[in-house]
Write a protein that holds these residues in place. Structure first.
Motif, PDB file in Angstrom:
ATOM      1  N   LYS A 177      30.798  37.957  35.409  1.00  0.00           N
ATOM      2  CA  LYS A 177      32.134  39.426  34.717  1.00  0.00           C
ATOM      3  C   LYS A 177      31.558  40.132  34.766  1.00  0.00           C
ATOM      4  O   LYS A 177      30.593  40.643  34.602  1.00  0.00           O
ATOM      5  N   LEU A 178      32.298  41.158  34.660  1.00  0.00           N
ATOM      6  CA  LEU A 178      32.114  42.862  35.140  1.00  0.00           C
ATOM      7  C   LEU A 178      33.005  43.219  33.641  1.00  0.00           C
ATOM      8  O   LEU A 178      33.990  42.796  33.984  1.00  0.00           O
ATOM      9  N   THR A 179      32.434  43.532  32.734  1.00  0.00           N
ATOM     10  CA  THR A 179      33.098  44.264  31.992  1.00  0.00           C
ATOM     11  C   THR A 179      32.905  45.837  32.475  1.00  0.00           C
ATOM     12  O   THR A 179      32.076  45.851  32.714  1.00  0.00           O
ATOM     13  N   LEU A 180      34.325  46.514  32.499  1.00  0.00           N
ATOM     14  CA  LEU A 180      34.696  47.512  32.848  1.00  0.00           C
ATOM     15  C   LEU A 180      34.497  48.659  31.627  1.00  0.00           C
ATOM     16  O   LEU A 180      34.622  48.328  30.707  1.00  0.00           O
ATOM     17  N   SER A 181      34.613  50.154  31.805  1.00  0.00           N
ATOM     18  CA  SER A 181      34.310  51.154  30.837  1.00  0.00           C
ATOM     19  C   SER A 181      36.213  51.428  29.852  1.00  0.00           C
ATOM     20  O   SER A 181      35.319  51.703  29.116  1.00  0.00           O
ATOM     21  N   ASP A 182      36.769  51.008  30.448  1.00  0.00           N
ATOM     22  CA  ASP A 182      37.945  50.772  29.753  1.00  0.00           C
ATOM     23  C   ASP A 182      38.463  48.667  28.670  1.00  0.00           C
ATOM     24  O   ASP A 182      38.778  49.240  28.284  1.00  0.00           O
ATOM     25  N   GLU A 183      37.283  48.730  28.618  1.00  0.00           N
ATOM     26  CA  GLU A 183      37.141  47.181  28.160  1.00  0.00           C
ATOM     27  C   GLU A 183      37.837  46.268  28.514  1.00  0.00           C
ATOM     28  O   GLU A 183      37.328  45.091  28.322  1.00  0.00           O
ATOM     29  N   SER A 184      38.268  46.427  29.838  1.00  0.00           N
ATOM     30  CA  SER A 184      38.864  44.903  30.593  1.00  0.00           C
ATOM     31  C   SER A 184      37.493  44.804  31.026  1.00  0.00           C
ATOM     32  O   SER A 184      36.848  45.263  31.701  1.00  0.00           O
ATOM     33  N   THR A 185      38.197  43.307  31.773  1.00  0.00           N
ATOM     34  CA  THR A 185      37.045  42.217  33.193  1.00  0.00           C
ATOM     35  C   THR A 185      37.508  42.016  33.543  1.00  0.00           C
ATOM     36  O   THR A 185      38.841  42.453  33.918  1.00  0.00           O
ATOM     37  N   ILE A 186      35.892  41.783  34.216  1.00  0.00           N
ATOM     38  CA  ILE A 186      37.449  40.890  35.656  1.00  0.00           C
ATOM     39  C   ILE A 186      36.381  39.851  36.177  1.00  0.00           C
ATOM     40  O   ILE A 186      35.168  39.613  35.986  1.00  0.00           O
ATOM     41  N   ASP A 187      36.145  38.733  36.306  1.00  0.00           N
ATOM     42  CA  ASP A 187      35.847  37.453  36.675  1.00  0.00           C
ATOM     43  C   ASP A 187      35.727  37.357  38.489  1.00  0.00           C
ATOM     44  O   ASP A 187      36.306  37.591  38.578  1.00  0.00           O
ATOM     45  N   ALA A 188      35.015  37.693  38.806  1.00  0.00           N
ATOM     46  CA  ALA A 188      34.108  38.005  40.142  1.00  0.00           C
ATOM     47  C   ALA A 188      33.408  36.232  40.494  1.00  0.00           C
ATOM     48  O   ALA A 188      32.493  36.187  39.854  1.00  0.00           O
TER      49      ALA A 188
END
Length: 845
Positions: free
Chosen positions: A232-243
């Motif tokens: 799980k990646l959390t980005l600086s805009d608080e959005s996330t991506i499951d990879a």
């Protein structure tokens, strides 16, 4: 030439690193060291010898590391070069001038050349070291990415952190692996080093349309395990991506640790400090390529790396070469999108002006950066259409030949090669000027392959090939397309004429479109075209008189006037009964028997009047003509594949038999050879063939354009992991496109090299049907397959054709008395009457 030095006086150069630049240095030093002053020891951390890292992405799909191997990377036969694979340099003893290796060896040096390259920078994001996180630098990295992607399954998400050049290549690799790629770029645009905001916007739209999910203007805060192999990646805009996997492509850093440990001077941002001669703070140590900071500046492209290698080779041989500066121009195709930048692309020069053409509808962006008076070209950016790159880049720093806006406008001025001065650099990879290319043309290099051979221009990235063609066109050297003095048309044009008009005779064709009576160039060429466009027998009617000797007698003429007989053995398969028949025929007619490299049996020494009798026996045994005499398909070689071999991944024999039976008798501009290998071990040598097929775990990889002969070429990957149906469809299209468009006697390798757009264009035509002719090409091949008849079987059923096979028309029963053989040795050899004979070589004596 200088005399060779006494081996006892020979000096040792130790090269640390065997990448592209290290290999270039070794090549340069060995080619210039005429007195053999230096012996070279290469330490390579990787297990593979030097390969093309620039083309690393082409490994995806083929999974064939040998396809990336740089020519001559193992230095076979050169006793002055020792390559130690898998052996890393651990430390340098500068005082003793010795290197200690990971194997515990100590190697003394007179000159030490550091070619350690760079490493991928991984930002300190929490979780960056978790399983499933990779970098994108080596073949080993790609093997790990592949394994994880395959385990995740089709459609799984893969994230690339970094939207620069390598980041987009990595994203494309994930797409080719069946993943759903996401790209995260902290900057507000993709490829920020190469393109500006306008170019970045077009680029983002184009790659998004191709299936990439682009996130710009955001960073990565953390990476966490999410269970079941997920991240799980959390980005600086608080959005996330499951990879399922993450690839870091956030830039590179010079590999300078061994230099630091040895006390050499390094730059504040890394890199081994050198002067313009690439000498480090130790006069016996040099640094080249990405690890070198030339007067404090590191260069991350292969072209300046090659320049540093050449300089050090010159210095070690007593020269005074200096680094000439770097052309940081780039031209590439990412996911099918053209991107190019050159010179001062971002307009940082004081007073610089920008001229921009932004066509959002067409998806193109072009910018020229010019001096404050708009007279001097400083740089530029091209996205979506980079066709003007090869003409514009050499003009950087020079006066513009026309208004800058007109040079990038579709309806504007066309920039010709004559606008460039002789010292303009056409090929930046190999530092080849316009003058050098024009000089090669003046000395007889009258096509692109010849220019490549003479100058090395166009042999690296290929971005300058369009300009090579322009220089040819404008050189004053007229390259005639005429087939011969009787036809002003090229072979390809005559092919189209025959197709469209339906003309089926040479007399009809020359009467309407040529002049005179023809010659030994146009007659066989037209005969081949007629044979390629119908299933008529080549000895029918007027067509028989067009054939050369081999085709006239359906056999290969040998040096003493006899002929060879070559029955077809599809895929190398033959029955015991057929072998017995071949042996009986050879014994009865006194023929010399030779097993060929193409997995067939040649029978030599047949007189012309014996040919029908021999073929009657072979045809009765179920065999047919192997077409060893024609410009047509010869063989489809194969290994035993998965049927017998424990390494085989597919049935290579079955596929070879299918292909040989499909394309047998197919007439073409030059002979054709195919091969099918059952695995990547390549026992059938498929990459040396016009069409090579190599089995993979998931299907077949298709390679095209491999040629032997005087200038051998490896075949290149056209498509990977194909099923049987798609493989055959692509080969059908490729062969028919070649037959239609190649010149007379042009083999597939030079034909491919001469295509405008090269391999990318060929892929577009064959795999993507960019010309809309795929159905037509497939239909033409289907017509050939349906109409095939064995030429020798047809001769045996036709008394008129049989009457041709005599030595003397007025005495058809008489044998040619000039034909004789020497049977005194272990091998039967032809004797040329009146010519002194050398004794035949014997085995074991």
């Amino acid at each position: 030439m200088n005399p060779t030095v006494d081996p006892a006086q020979r000096k040792t150069a130790v090269v640390v690193g065997h990448g592209m630049v290290g290999h270039r240095f070794v090549e340069a030093l060995r080619s210039r060291d005429e007195a053999d002053q230096w012996q070279i020891v290469i330490l390579s951390e990787e297990q593979l010898p030097a390969y093309d890292r620039v083309g690393l992405s082409s490994y995806v799909g083929s999974w064939d590391a040998s396809a990336l191997a740089l020519p001559g990377n193992e230095y076979g036969g050169d006793v002055l070069v020792e390559l130690r694979l898998g052996q890393r340099a651990e430390s340098i003893d500068r005082a003793a001038r010795k290197v200690v290796t990971s194997a515990g060896d100590t190697i003394a040096y007179d000159a030490l050349v550091l070619a350690t390259g760079s490493y991928a920078f991984v930002p300190p994001v929490p979780g960056h070291d978790l399983d499933g996180c990779f970098v994108y630098r080596t073949i080993e990295d790609l093997d790990g990415i592949r394994a994880t992607a395959e385990a995740a399954g089709p459609g799984a998400v893969g994230v690339v952190i970094g939207g620069g050049l390598l980041g987009l290549e990595a994203a494309n690799a994930l797409r080719l692996l069946g993943m759903t790629p996401h790209v995260i770029e902290f900057n507000d645009r993709l490829m920020p080093a190469q393109v500006d905001a306008g170019g970045g916007a077009i680029l983002e739209r184009l790659v998004s349309d191709l299936g990439l999910n682009v996130h710009t203007g955001v960073g990565t805060q953390s990476i966490e395990e999410a269970g079941e192999g997920k991240l799980k990646l959390t980005l600086s805009d608080e959005s996330t991506i499951d990879a399922s996997l993450v690839v870091f492509s956030a830039g590179i850093r010079p590999r300078d640790q061994i230099a630091r440990d040895a006390g050499l001077e390094v730059g504040p941002r890394g890199g081994i400090i050198t002067d313009l001669g690439l000498q480090t703070s130790d006069p016996n140590i040099w640094a080249i390529g990405e690890c070198a900071a030339v007067e404090g500046v590191c260069y991350g492209l292969v072209a300046p790396g090659y320049s540093t290698a050449e300089v050090v080779a010159d210095r070690l041989l007593g020269g005074a070469g200096e680094f000439p500066g770097a052309d940081m121009s780039t031209k590439l195709k990412l996911l099918g999108v053209d991107v190019a930048s050159f010179g001062d692309a971002h307009g940082t020069t004081e007073g610089a002006l920008s001229v921009v053409l932004h066509d959002a509808a067409k998806g193109t962006y072009a910018k020229l950066v010019v001096s404050d008076d708009a007279q001097i070209l400083l740089g530029g950016i091209l996205v979506g259409d980079a066709s003007a790159y090869s003409a514009l880049r050499p003009l950087v720093g020079r006066p513009l030949p026309a208004d800058p806006a007109s040079l990038i406008s579709p309806a504007g001025a066309e920039l010709g090669a004559d606008a460039l001065p002789d010292d303009a650099q056409i090929c930046s990879c190999n530092n080849v000027s316009k003058g050098a290319i024009c000089g090669a043309i003046a000395e007889g290099a009258c096509d692109v392959p010849a220019i490549k051979s003479c100058t090395n221009a166009g042999t690296s990235c290929g971005g300058c090939v369009p300009m090579l063609k322009k220089l040819l066109e404008q050189s004053g050297v007229e390259v005639s397309k005429s087939l011969c003095e009787h036809f002003s048309q090229s072979r390809a044009e005559l092919f189209q004429i025959v197709q469209v008009t339906g003309i089926r005779t040479f007399s009809g064709l020359i009467g309407k479109y040529g002049k005179g009576t023809g010659c030994d160039i146009c007659k066989p060429t037209v005969a081949s075209i007629l044979a390629s466009t119908s299933s008529d027998h080549i000895l029918d009617g007027e067509q028989a008189a067009l054939q050369d000797t081999n085709d006239h007698f359906l056999a290969n003429l040998q040096k003493n006037g006899t002929y060879s007989v070559v029955p077809r053995m599809p895929g190398g398969e033959v029955t015991a009964e057929q072998l017995i028949t071949i042996g009986e025929v050879a014994k009865e007619f006194g023929l010399y028997v030779k097993v060929t490299g193409g997995q067939r049996i040649d029978l030599f020494g047949a007189r012309v009047e014996q040919l029908p009798k021999i073929w009657q026996r072979l045809v009765d045994a179920g065999m047919e003509s192997g077409h060893a005499y024609g410009k047509s398909l010869r063989t489809v070689k194969s290994c035993v594949g998965s049927t017998w071999c424990r390494y085989g991944q597919q049935d290579s024999v079955g596929m070879a038999v299918l292909l040989e039976k499909r394309y047998r008798g197919l007439r073409s501009p030059h002979k054709l050879k195919l091969a099918v290998s059952g695995c990547a071990r390549e026992c059938a040598e498929a990459r040396g063939k016009d069409v090579g097929v190599i089995a993979t775990e998931h299907g077949w990889n298709l390679y095209v354009g491999g040629n032997g002969g005087l200038t051998p070429k490896h075949a290149v990957l056209l498509a990977g992991d194909l099923d049987d149906e798609t493989l055959i469809k692509y080969i059908d299209r490729y062969l028919m496109f070649y037959i239609r468009t190649a010149d007379r006697l042009q083999r597939t390798a030079p034909w491919q090299e001469a295509l405008e757009g090269g391999l990318d264009y060929l892929k577009a035509v064959v795999c993507e049907d960019s010309l809309g002719i795929a159905d037509e090409l497939e239909a033409a091949m289907a017509k050939h397959v349906d109409g095939y008849k064995d030429e020798w079987a047809a001769v045996l059923d036709d008394e008129e054709k049989l009457s041709r096979f005599v030595s003397f028309v007025n005495a058809p029963e008489e044998a040619d008395p000039t034909i004789s053989f020497d049977d005194s040795g272990e091998r039967k050899v032809p004797v040329l009457l009146g010519v002194p004979q050398m004794p035949a070589a014997t085995h074991g004596k």
